[in-house]
Design a protein around this motif. Structure first.
Motif, PDB file in Angstrom:
ATOM      1  N   ALA A  40       6.084 -36.067  16.374  1.00  0.00           N
ATOM      2  CA  ALA A  40       5.862 -37.386  15.779  1.00  0.00           C
ATOM      3  C   ALA A  40       7.159 -37.969  15.237  1.00  0.00           C
ATOM      4  O   ALA A  40       7.443 -39.159  15.411  1.00  0.00           O
ATOM      5  N   ASP A  41       7.936 -37.146  14.573  1.00  0.00           N
ATOM      6  CA  ASP A  41       9.192 -37.638  14.016  1.00  0.00           C
ATOM      7  C   ASP A  41      10.121 -38.120  15.137  1.00  0.00           C
ATOM      8  O   ASP A  41      10.776 -39.167  15.014  1.00  0.00           O
ATOM      9  N   ALA A  42      10.160 -37.384  16.244  1.00  0.00           N
ATOM     10  CA  ALA A  42      10.990 -37.800  17.386  1.00  0.00           C
ATOM     11  C   ALA A  42      10.475 -39.111  17.973  1.00  0.00           C
ATOM     12  O   ALA A  42      11.260 -40.009  18.303  1.00  0.00           O
ATOM     13  N   PHE A  43       9.157 -39.250  18.091  1.00  0.00           N
ATOM     14  CA  PHE A  43       8.548 -40.450  18.671  1.00  0.00           C
ATOM     15  C   PHE A  43       8.875 -41.690  17.839  1.00  0.00           C
ATOM     16  O   PHE A  43       9.329 -42.711  18.369  1.00  0.00           O
ATOM     17  N   PHE A  44       8.677 -41.599  16.528  1.00  0.00           N
ATOM     18  CA  PHE A  44       8.907 -42.774  15.686  1.00  0.00           C
ATOM     19  C   PHE A  44      10.392 -43.026  15.433  1.00  0.00           C
ATOM     20  O   PHE A  44      10.790 -44.157  15.156  1.00  0.00           O
ATOM     21  N   THR A  45      11.214 -42.002  15.590  1.00  0.00           N
ATOM     22  CA  THR A  45      12.663 -42.220  15.539  1.00  0.00           C
ATOM     23  C   THR A  45      13.106 -43.070  16.727  1.00  0.00           C
ATOM     24  O   THR A  45      13.971 -43.944  16.598  1.00  0.00           O
ATOM     25  N   ILE A  46      12.495 -42.829  17.896  1.00  0.00           N
ATOM     26  CA  ILE A  46      12.793 -43.638  19.080  1.00  0.00           C
ATOM     27  C   ILE A  46      12.455 -45.106  18.821  1.00  0.00           C
ATOM     28  O   ILE A  46      13.231 -46.013  19.143  1.00  0.00           O
TER      29      ILE A  46
END
Length: 204
Positions: A86-92
Motif C-alpha cells: 500500500a505504501d508503494a502504491f500511494f507513493t506512486i
C-alpha cells in the motif's frame, strides 16, 4: 536507431501526449511531429492508435506493479505485505499523479476490443494480488481469494482517485485507511472445503 530503442522513445513521447491531451484528443500526427518520424513508422511499431495506447498502458502498469510486488515480496506476514504494498502504491500516486491517472483513471468512452484488452491488463494485476494472498493463506478458498484480490485492487484505485481530489490528507493516513480495509478482507477469507475423497480407503 535500433527498433527497441525507437519503440521506447515513441512510447515515452506518446505517454506524455496521452497525459496532456487525453485519449480522445490524442493525435498520431502530433506524435509524428514530436518524434520526427512518419506515420508508417508509428503503424509499423504499434499497428494503430489503440495499439499505441495499450503499449503505453502495459509499459506503465508493468513498472508500477513490479514496484508493488517488490515492496511486498519479502514481507514476513500478511499485514506487513499489505502495508508495504500500500505504501508503494500511494507513493506512486503522490510522486506522479498524472501518470497514475493515465493507467488507473478509467475511460468510460472506450468499448469493444480495446476495452476488453484493458480489462485483461487488470486481470493480470488481480492474478498478482491473488498470488501474494495465497502465499499467506495457502488453504483459502480459491474463488474467495480472487474476489478478495478484485476488492483490494478496486479499493486501491478508488481510494487513489479520492486522494487526488483531497491531497491535503497525508499519505500515511491514506495508507492506514487502505490497510484497514485490506486487512479485514484478508481475515475474512474462508478456507477451502477439505477433499474428503483424497484419503478414502477403497471398499473391499
Amino acid at each position: 536507431m535500433p527498433r527497441a530503442v525507437r519503440e521506447q522513445q515513441l512510447l515515452e513521447l506518446a505517454e506524455r501526449l496521452f497525459i496532456e491531451s487525453g485519449y480522445g484528443a490524442f493525435s498520431i500526427e502530433d506524435l509524428c511531429r514530436e518524434a520526427g518520424v512518419s506515420r508508417p513508422i508509428i503503424y509499423d511499431h504499434f499497428g494503430s492508435r489503440d495499439g499505441l495506447y495499450l503499449a503505453c498502458l502495459r509499459r506503465v502498469r508493468a513498472e508500477f506493479e513490479n514496484t508493488l510486488i517488490n515492496a511486498a515480496r519479502d514481507a514476513p506476514d500478511a499485514e506487513a505485505a499489505i502495508r508495504q504494498g500500500a505504501d508503494a502504491f500511494f507513493t506512486i500516486i503522490e510522486r506522479d499523479p498524472r501518470r497514475w491517472s493515465l493507467v488507473y483513471g478509467g475511460l468510460s468512452e472506450l468499448g469493444g476490443t480495446l476495452a476488453d484488452q484493458i480489462y485483461e491488463l487488470r486481470t493480470d494485476t488481480i492474478d498478482r494480488i491473488s498470488a501474494i494472498t495465497t502465499r499467506f493463506a495457502p488453504h483459502a478458498d480459491r474463488e474467495a481469494v480472487t474476489a478478495h484480490a478484485h476488492a483490494v485492487s478496486g479499493a486501491g484505485e478508488q481510494m487513489g482517485r479520492w486522494w487526488l481530489h483531497n491531497p491535503d490528507i497525508p499519505r500515511e493516513r491514506i495508507v492506514d485507511h487502505f490497510c484497514t480495509f485490506a486487512r479485514m478482507s484478508f481475515l475474512q477469507l474462508p478456507m477451502a472445503e477439505p477433499d474428503l475423497t483424497a484419503g478414502s480407503v477403497p471398499a473391499s
